[in-house]
Structure formats: structure tokens, C-alpha cells
Enzyme design. Structure first.
Site, PDB file in Angstrom:
ATOM      1  N   HIS A  66       0.858  -1.184   0.000  1.00 22.05           N
ATOM      2  CA  HIS A  66       0.000   0.000   0.000  1.00 22.05           C
ATOM      3  C   HIS A  66       0.897   1.238   0.000  1.00 22.05           C
ATOM      4  O   HIS A  66       2.029   1.209   0.504  1.00 22.05           O
ATOM      5  CB  HIS A  66      -0.881   0.024   1.246  1.00 22.05           C
ATOM      6  CG  HIS A  66      -1.957  -1.004   1.245  1.00 22.05           C
ATOM      7  ND1 HIS A  66      -3.095  -0.871   2.005  1.00 22.05           N
ATOM      8  CD2 HIS A  66      -2.091  -2.181   0.589  1.00 22.05           C
ATOM      9  CE1 HIS A  66      -3.882  -1.915   1.821  1.00 22.05           C
ATOM     10  NE2 HIS A  66      -3.280  -2.728   0.968  1.00 22.05           N
ATOM     11  N   GLU A 103       0.893   3.873   1.796  1.00 16.80           N
ATOM     12  CA  GLU A 103       1.336   4.294   3.130  1.00 16.80           C
ATOM     13  C   GLU A 103       2.525   3.469   3.613  1.00 16.80           C
ATOM     14  O   GLU A 103       3.504   4.014   4.146  1.00 16.80           O
ATOM     15  CB  GLU A 103       0.202   4.149   4.160  1.00 16.80           C
ATOM     16  CG  GLU A 103      -1.028   4.967   3.840  1.00 16.80           C
ATOM     17  CD  GLU A 103      -2.110   4.178   3.119  1.00 16.80           C
ATOM     18  OE1 GLU A 103      -3.292   4.390   3.439  1.00 16.80           O
ATOM     19  OE2 GLU A 103      -1.785   3.351   2.242  1.00 16.80           O
ATOM     20  N   CYS A 133      -6.386   1.968   5.759  1.00 21.83           N
ATOM     21  CA  CYS A 133      -7.047   0.724   6.166  1.00 21.83           C
ATOM     22  C   CYS A 133      -6.484   0.290   7.520  1.00 21.83           C
ATOM     23  O   CYS A 133      -5.536   0.899   8.032  1.00 21.83           O
ATOM     24  CB  CYS A 133      -6.811  -0.355   5.110  1.00 21.83           C
ATOM     25  SG  CYS A 133      -5.092  -0.937   5.060  1.00 21.83           S
ATOM     26  N   CYS A 189      -2.616  -0.271   7.465  1.00 21.25           N
ATOM     27  CA  CYS A 189      -1.845   0.960   7.373  1.00 21.25           C
ATOM     28  C   CYS A 189      -1.967   1.808   8.644  1.00 21.25           C
ATOM     29  O   CYS A 189      -0.984   2.398   9.093  1.00 21.25           O
ATOM     30  CB  CYS A 189      -2.253   1.740   6.136  1.00 21.25           C
ATOM     31  SG  CYS A 189      -1.810   0.868   4.608  1.00 21.25           S
TER      32      CYS A 189
END
Length: 156
Positions: free
Chosen positions: A59, A61, A89, A92
Site C-alpha cells: 500500500h 502508506e 485501512c 496501514c
């Protein structure tokens, strides 16, 4: 208090995150982008790379936090702000807490998996060992538009 001339504010940092998101979308990944700032300077930046890397943890992040930690030579990012186009999410948000990030700024709310206030609130859960200050809604319309256009194009 406004930032020094060479320091990015939330909106300028979000513009960079949106550029990362657009690049991720052009590469075939869901267009989410993130930047990490320390002292108003970019120390990490990334877009989603799950498809490109075949990695479910890639991801934006996570990748930006890894870059920041490498650039700074430390895992503890207690002076950092992560700016991301979509609300993090649970994975993260957990990484933000684990890295001791000072602050997270996000654009669009994540109605499917938001863990910074929409579905969960991991960043400000007093039961955890750290809390992350949350600022939401920065350039939310622009962030939502990038996502919406990606999925409209993909479904066409």
C-alpha cells in the site's frame, strides 16, 4: 501559523500525494498516493504497488513509511506526518501506530475499510501504545475523483 517558505503545508503535500496516486493508477494499481513529511520536507513518497509487486502489503502508506525510515535511518517516526489520498485501512493505520507517526492527514474517507474514524479508529484508540493525530478531508473531492475516474475507466 503558516509553514516556512520551504516547508509543505497539508494542501501542498496532498498535491504530491495525488500525483503519486495518479502514477499508481496509470501503472494499473488502485490510485492511492502517500507522502511522509518531517519538518515540512518530503522524506518518503509512494503510490500503491500491489499489482506491480504482487505484494498485498504494498500500500502507498507502507511503502512511503519504509522510504522515510530508510531515509532517516530509524523506525521511530514520531516527528513525521503521513499525507495520503484515501483514509488508511487497518493494516496501514496499525503501521502508523507502530511507527509512532505524529500525524496522519487524509483526503477521501474510506467507507469500505477506513481505520482512522470511518469504520474503525485505530489511530486514536487509547488502549494502544501510541495515538496518531488525525486530520481528515484535505482535498477530499480531488482524491475521490481520482479513485472514481480510475474505476469508471477500469469497468468500461
Amino acid at each position: 501559523m503558516s509553514p516556512a517558505p520551504d516547508e509543505l503545508d497539508d494542501h501542498a503535500a496532498m498535491a504530491l500525494a495525488l500525483a503519486e496516486a495518479r502514477a499508481a493508477g496509470e501503472a494499473g494499481d488502485v490510485p492511492i498516493g502517500a507522502v511522509v513529511l518531517v519538518g515540512g520536507q518530503v522524506v518518503g513518497r509512494a503510490g500503491n504497488q500491489r499489482e506491480r509487486l504482487g505484494d498485498p502489503t504494498a500500500h502507498a502508506e507502507i511503502l512511503a513509511l519504509r522510504q522515510a525510515a530508510a531515509a532517516l535511518g530509524r523506525w521511530r517516526l514520531d516527528d513525521a506526518t503521513l499525507v495520503v489520498t484515501l483514509e488508511p485501512c487497518p493494516m496501514c493505520a496499525g503501521a502508523l501506530v507502530a511507527a509512532r507517526v505524529r500525524r496522519v492527514v487524509f483526503g477521501a474517507a474510506n467507507v469500505d475499510a477506513g481505520a482512522c474514524g470511518t469504520l474503525y479508529n485505530l489511530c486514536v484508540d487509547p488502549r494502544l501504545n501510541h495515538e496518531v493525530e488525525v486530520t481528515h478531508g484535505v482535498e477530499a473531492d480531488a482524491a475521490a475523483t481520482v479513485l472514481r475516474e480510475f474505476f469508471v475507466t477500469r469497468r468500461a
